[in-house]
Design a protein around this motif. Structure first.
Motif, PDB file in Angstrom:
ATOM      1  N   ALA A 151      71.364 -46.917 -20.889  1.00 45.11           N
ATOM      2  CA  ALA A 151      70.502 -48.096 -21.016  1.00 45.11           C
ATOM      3  C   ALA A 151      69.190 -47.836 -20.279  1.00 45.11           C
ATOM      4  O   ALA A 151      69.189 -47.301 -19.162  1.00 45.11           O
ATOM      5  CB  ALA A 151      71.202 -49.318 -20.442  1.00 45.11           C
ATOM      6  N   PRO A 153      66.097 -48.685 -17.993  1.00 46.37           N
ATOM      7  CA  PRO A 153      65.918 -49.665 -16.913  1.00 46.37           C
ATOM      8  C   PRO A 153      65.139 -50.889 -17.408  1.00 46.37           C
ATOM      9  O   PRO A 153      64.325 -50.790 -18.334  1.00 46.37           O
ATOM     10  CB  PRO A 153      65.108 -48.888 -15.867  1.00 46.37           C
ATOM     11  CG  PRO A 153      65.350 -47.445 -16.170  1.00 46.37           C
ATOM     12  CD  PRO A 153      65.559 -47.372 -17.656  1.00 46.37           C
ATOM     13  N   ASP A 154      65.372 -52.044 -16.791  1.00 44.68           N
ATOM     14  CA  ASP A 154      64.710 -53.279 -17.205  1.00 44.68           C
ATOM     15  C   ASP A 154      63.195 -53.148 -17.223  1.00 44.68           C
ATOM     16  O   ASP A 154      62.530 -53.667 -18.122  1.00 44.68           O
ATOM     17  CB  ASP A 154      65.115 -54.440 -16.288  1.00 44.68           C
ATOM     18  CG  ASP A 154      66.558 -54.875 -16.500  1.00 44.68           C
ATOM     19  OD1 ASP A 154      67.161 -54.512 -17.538  1.00 44.68           O
ATOM     20  OD2 ASP A 154      67.091 -55.579 -15.620  1.00 44.68           O
ATOM     21  N   TRP A 155      62.609 -52.447 -16.233  1.00 43.63           N
ATOM     22  CA  TRP A 155      61.157 -52.333 -16.176  1.00 43.63           C
ATOM     23  C   TRP A 155      60.624 -51.506 -17.342  1.00 43.63           C
ATOM     24  O   TRP A 155      59.528 -51.755 -17.829  1.00 43.63           O
ATOM     25  CB  TRP A 155      60.693 -51.779 -14.827  1.00 43.63           C
ATOM     26  CG  TRP A 155      61.132 -50.384 -14.505  1.00 43.63           C
ATOM     27  CD1 TRP A 155      62.305 -50.003 -13.924  1.00 43.63           C
ATOM     28  CD2 TRP A 155      60.394 -49.184 -14.724  1.00 43.63           C
ATOM     29  NE1 TRP A 155      62.352 -48.636 -13.769  1.00 43.63           N
ATOM     30  CE2 TRP A 155      61.185 -48.108 -14.254  1.00 43.63           C
ATOM     31  CE3 TRP A 155      59.146 -48.900 -15.268  1.00 43.63           C
ATOM     32  CZ2 TRP A 155      60.774 -46.778 -14.317  1.00 43.63           C
ATOM     33  CZ3 TRP A 155      58.732 -47.572 -15.327  1.00 43.63           C
ATOM     34  CH2 TRP A 155      59.549 -46.538 -14.853  1.00 43.63           C
ATOM     35  N   ALA A 157      62.243 -51.333 -20.396  1.00 45.47           N
ATOM     36  CA  ALA A 157      62.427 -52.213 -21.552  1.00 45.47           C
ATOM     37  C   ALA A 157      61.326 -53.274 -21.608  1.00 45.47           C
ATOM     38  O   ALA A 157      60.816 -53.603 -22.690  1.00 45.47           O
ATOM     39  CB  ALA A 157      63.801 -52.861 -21.516  1.00 45.47           C
ATOM     40  N   GLY A 158      60.923 -53.793 -20.456  1.00 45.81           N
ATOM     41  CA  GLY A 158      59.832 -54.771 -20.410  1.00 45.81           C
ATOM     42  C   GLY A 158      58.515 -54.168 -20.877  1.00 45.81           C
ATOM     43  O   GLY A 158      57.743 -54.814 -21.597  1.00 45.81           O
TER      44      GLY A 158
END
Length: 178
Positions: A151, A153-155, A157-158
């Motif tokens: 996956a 990282p959120d940063w 994906a943002g």
């Protein structure tokens, strides 16, 4: 000359796993400097290229590219500059593959001077085949990776989501995009 040196020396080093961090020591040379006697921001991007080439050699991607006749392309980048690198200073360049989505690979790179992160980049990259993007699953399989990407990282994906919302092509007349 740096590229030739990197390619030769990296071939002699042990192979890295696909998601290992590649590190190399560098020095800011006089031709890397701008008018303020610090490393030019364009040169930073050029040295990041060297880091990606070095990583590609160490993870086996370079051999796959040559065998398949594929190429590399950068499709987007976001860079933060936080600390100067001045003439003749030593620094470390770190590069690692974070993962991929259905179309692109995402690579993180940073230049460090001791404990200080001087700059940090996130790059969206692709592999080209006959002038078009090769499917990332094909590239991963060619490198011996049968599984899915970890996956992102959120940063990351943002950033991907924000960039997808960005109008393209940009306005040519200097007005703001809607």
């Amino acid at each position: 000359m740096r590229l030739a040196s990197v390619m030769m020396t990296e071939r002699a080093k042990p192979r890295l796993a696909l998601f290992d961090t590649h590190a190399m020591a560098m020095r800011c040379l006089p031709n890397d400097l701008d008018g303020f006697f610090e490393m030019n921001n364009g040169r930073i991007l050029t040295l990041y290229d060297l880091g990606r080439f070095a990583l590609s050699v160490r993870i086996g991607l370079w051999d796959v590219l040559r065998r398949e006749g594929w190429g590399l392309v950068v499709a987007g980048a976001s860079v933060r500059y936080r600390a100067r690198i001045t003439g003749l200073q030593r620094f470390g360049l770190q590069t690692r593959l974070l993962g991929w989505d259905e179309k692109f690979f995402y690579i993180e790179q940073a230049m460090w001077r001791g404990e200080t992160c001087c700059n940090h980049a996130l790059l969206r990259t692709g592999i080209t085949k006959s002038g078009r993007l090769a499917p990332v699953a094909d590239v991963a399989r060619a490198m011996g990776h049968a599984g899915q990407s970890p996956a992102l990282p959120d940063w990351v994906a943002g950033w991907v989501g924000g960039d997808q919302a960005r109008p393209w092509p940009p306005m040519q007349d200097g007005t703001s995009s809607p």
